[in-house]
Write an enzyme that holds these catalytic residues in place. Structure first.
Site, PDB file in Angstrom:
ATOM      1  N   ASP A  34      -8.719  -5.347  -5.440  1.00  0.00           N
ATOM      2  CA  ASP A  34      -8.441  -4.375  -4.503  1.00  0.00           C
ATOM      3  C   ASP A  34      -8.676  -2.895  -5.416  1.00  0.00           C
ATOM      4  O   ASP A  34      -8.248  -3.097  -6.584  1.00  0.00           O
ATOM      5  CB  ASP A  34      -6.870  -4.083  -4.010  1.00  0.00           C
ATOM      6  CG  ASP A  34      -6.731  -2.979  -3.540  1.00  0.00           C
ATOM      7  OD1 ASP A  34      -7.436  -2.434  -2.449  1.00  0.00           O
ATOM      8  OD2 ASP A  34      -5.665  -2.352  -3.370  1.00  0.00           O
ATOM      9  N   SER A  66       0.743  -1.054  -0.013  1.00  0.00           N
ATOM     10  CA  SER A  66      -0.004  -0.101   0.122  1.00  0.00           C
ATOM     11  C   SER A  66       0.834   1.450   0.148  1.00  0.00           C
ATOM     12  O   SER A  66       1.423   1.433  -0.785  1.00  0.00           O
ATOM     13  CB  SER A  66      -0.868  -0.014   1.152  1.00  0.00           C
ATOM     14  OG  SER A  66      -1.989   0.841   1.186  1.00  0.00           O
ATOM     15  N   HIS A  76      -6.786  -6.114  -0.971  1.00  0.00           N
ATOM     16  CA  HIS A  76      -5.666  -5.565  -0.695  1.00  0.00           C
ATOM     17  C   HIS A  76      -4.647  -6.190   0.129  1.00  0.00           C
ATOM     18  O   HIS A  76      -3.364  -6.064  -0.416  1.00  0.00           O
ATOM     19  CB  HIS A  76      -6.137  -4.284  -0.001  1.00  0.00           C
ATOM     20  CG  HIS A  76      -5.083  -3.241   0.335  1.00  0.00           C
ATOM     21  ND1 HIS A  76      -4.652  -2.321  -0.701  1.00  0.00           N
ATOM     22  CD2 HIS A  76      -4.339  -2.517   1.156  1.00  0.00           C
ATOM     23  CE1 HIS A  76      -3.897  -1.585  -0.201  1.00  0.00           C
ATOM     24  NE2 HIS A  76      -3.651  -1.547   0.826  1.00  0.00           N
TER      25      HIS A  76
END
Length: 471
Positions: free
Chosen positions: A388, A195, A445
């Protein structure tokens, strides 16, 4: 983890960092009791940093004979960074060392430990963790950290307000860790994150390589960087929200009219401000670009689309997976005492995030730093779960195709081909020299939660200083 937005939920050199105590002439080891917890203490003479840790708590890793250490490193004046280290389950005396930290900015590395790749995991409804068969410490000695200060179990003064200012403290931690545990200094070292790690990873590795080149501290034998569902470059990735929301393999979020309107908003409003940020690099311009792009792209899609989890487009906003059971577990005073934690756990607190937002750090591109790292010859893995939304795989793919390194043209010219795990197709990928890109099917994610067997395979391959391959 990358925050959707706050409404919804140049670095100093190492030797200029403030330290908790004056430099000593020799490293010192001792024991100390704090709040009923007995810590081993290591005072690092070179940096003035102190490590206080407990040994073999029996928490999370229950494999017989596998050692673990957890506690704090002082990386500055009242700056206490929490770490949790697990030996490799196999051949720990020769296994490489890898560091894991999460994104945010301002999310705990224990998310990765308990929800993705650590020695234990929770299932829905479980009060206690169970063994993770596909833990990354099957292969490597694993070091998890909560950074910056104020995140997870880390506490104290937080002066970090950007990716660049965070890097020296992570290097400081690694230097003191090497001094306290010198048996790991010569090992191959890998950095893995996700991320906002698309910012952190390239800059932290670049900073480590810069210190290596300057001959500062203990040489870090860094060989690999892995980033899943990363946030690298807003100009590329703000745009990717629009086609992904319109046409993906799971759920259409916007219609053609909304798609066209969003494309105009990107061109007329978001893009000019992002380019102004890149030109001036000022906090004002970058902060403004972040706010404008959120308003005209991100929030517009949130408002237009049916309810969805930005971290897994297949699910609603109240998605129970990955399970959050570990939060209650870490709130148990007995567990905190066992691992040497001295404060209340905060998964992704607002305070550290707000500091980054005020400098517009999210809008700043780290594509150039990523190009430097790939060009240096490290094995670099860019991978992404394809369910995601917040750091979606097409945006990651577009980033990978423009990384500036000697193999760029050849890499960009290749098509994706099936990636298999023991003969079963689990994604699609391509490689060129030391760079690999992997799209992971049926994963949100937190890729390692959804596809743990694949995740361990690509981790091992990347740590082996090679491009990934099917099995």
């Amino acid at each position: 983890m990358r925050y959707p937005h706050a409404a919804l939920f140049a670095a100093a050199s190492f030797f200029s960092l403030s330290v908790a105590a004056p430099f000593a002439s020799h490293n010192k080891r001792s024991l100390v009791e704090r709040e009923g917890i007995i810590y081993d203490v290591f005072e690092h003479a070179v940096t003035g940093s102190t490590i206080e840790y407990v040994k073999d708590s029996g928490i999370c890793e229950t494999t017989a004979g596998v050692r673990q250490y957890s506690g704090y490193l002082s990386v500055g004046d009242n700056m206490n960074m929490f770490f949790w280290f697990f030996e490799a389950r196999q051949n720990p005396s020769n296994a490489p060392l890898a560091m894991w930290f999460n994104g945010g900015p301002g999310c705990s590395g224990l998310i990765g430990l308990f929800q993705e790749n650590g020695p234990c995991k929770f299932e829905l409804g479980n009060t206690f963790p169970m063994n993770n068969t596909f833990s990354f410490n099957n292969y490597a000695n694993m070091l998890y950290i909560d950074q910056p200060i104020g995140v997870g179990f880390s506490y104290g003064n937080n002066t970090v307000n950007s990716t660049v200012t965070a890097a020296p403290y992570v290097w400081n931690l690694l230097q003191a860790f090497y001094a306290a545990f010198p048996e790991y200094t010569s090992r191959d070292f890998g950095m893995f994150t996700e991320s906002y790690g698309g910012h952190f990873g390239p800059e932290f590795v670049r900073y480590i390589q810069e210190q290596n080149a300057a001959g500062k501290g203990e040489h870090v034998n860094i060989v690999a960087l892995g980033i899943n569902n990363g946030w690298y470059d807003s100009e590329i990735q703000e745009l990717s929200y629009i086609p992904y929301s319109y046409n993906n393999t799971y759920k259409q979020l916007i219609d053609k009219k909304q798609y066209d309107e969003l494309m105009l908003s990107y061109t007329d409003d978001c893009l000019p401000d992002l380019r102004r940020c890149q030109g001036s690099a000022s906090d004002l311009d970058c902060g403004n670009a972040d706010r404008v792009c959120y308003a005209v792209i991100d929030n517009t899609i949130y408002q237009a689309a049916p309810s969805f989890d930005v971290y897994d487009i297949r699910a609603a906003v109240d998605n129970p997976e990955p399970p959050k059971n570990y939060l209650d577990y870490l709130d148990d005073p007995a567990i905190k005492k066992a691992i040497g934690a001295r404060t209340t756990y905060q998964e992704c607190p607002d305070g550290p995030f707000d500091k980054f937002q005020r400098t517009g750090d999210g809008a700043r591109s780290f594509l150039a730093q990523l190009g430097e790292v790939v060009s240096s010859g490290l094995s670099v893995l860019i991978w992404a779960g394809d369910a995601d939304w917040i750091c979606n795989w097409p945006g990651n793919y577009d980033v990978a195709n423009v990384i500036n390194y000697p193999g760029r043209s050849a890499f960009a010219g290749k098509d994706l081909v099936p990636y298999t795990v023991n003969g079963v197709e689990r994604g699609e990928f391509k490689t060129q020299d030391n760079l690999s890109f992997l799209r992971v099917y049926e994963a949100g994610h937190l890729v390692m939660y959804y596809q743990p067997e694949l995740a361990l395979q690509v981790f091992k391959q990347t740590m082996s200083k090679a491009a990934i391959t099917s099995t």
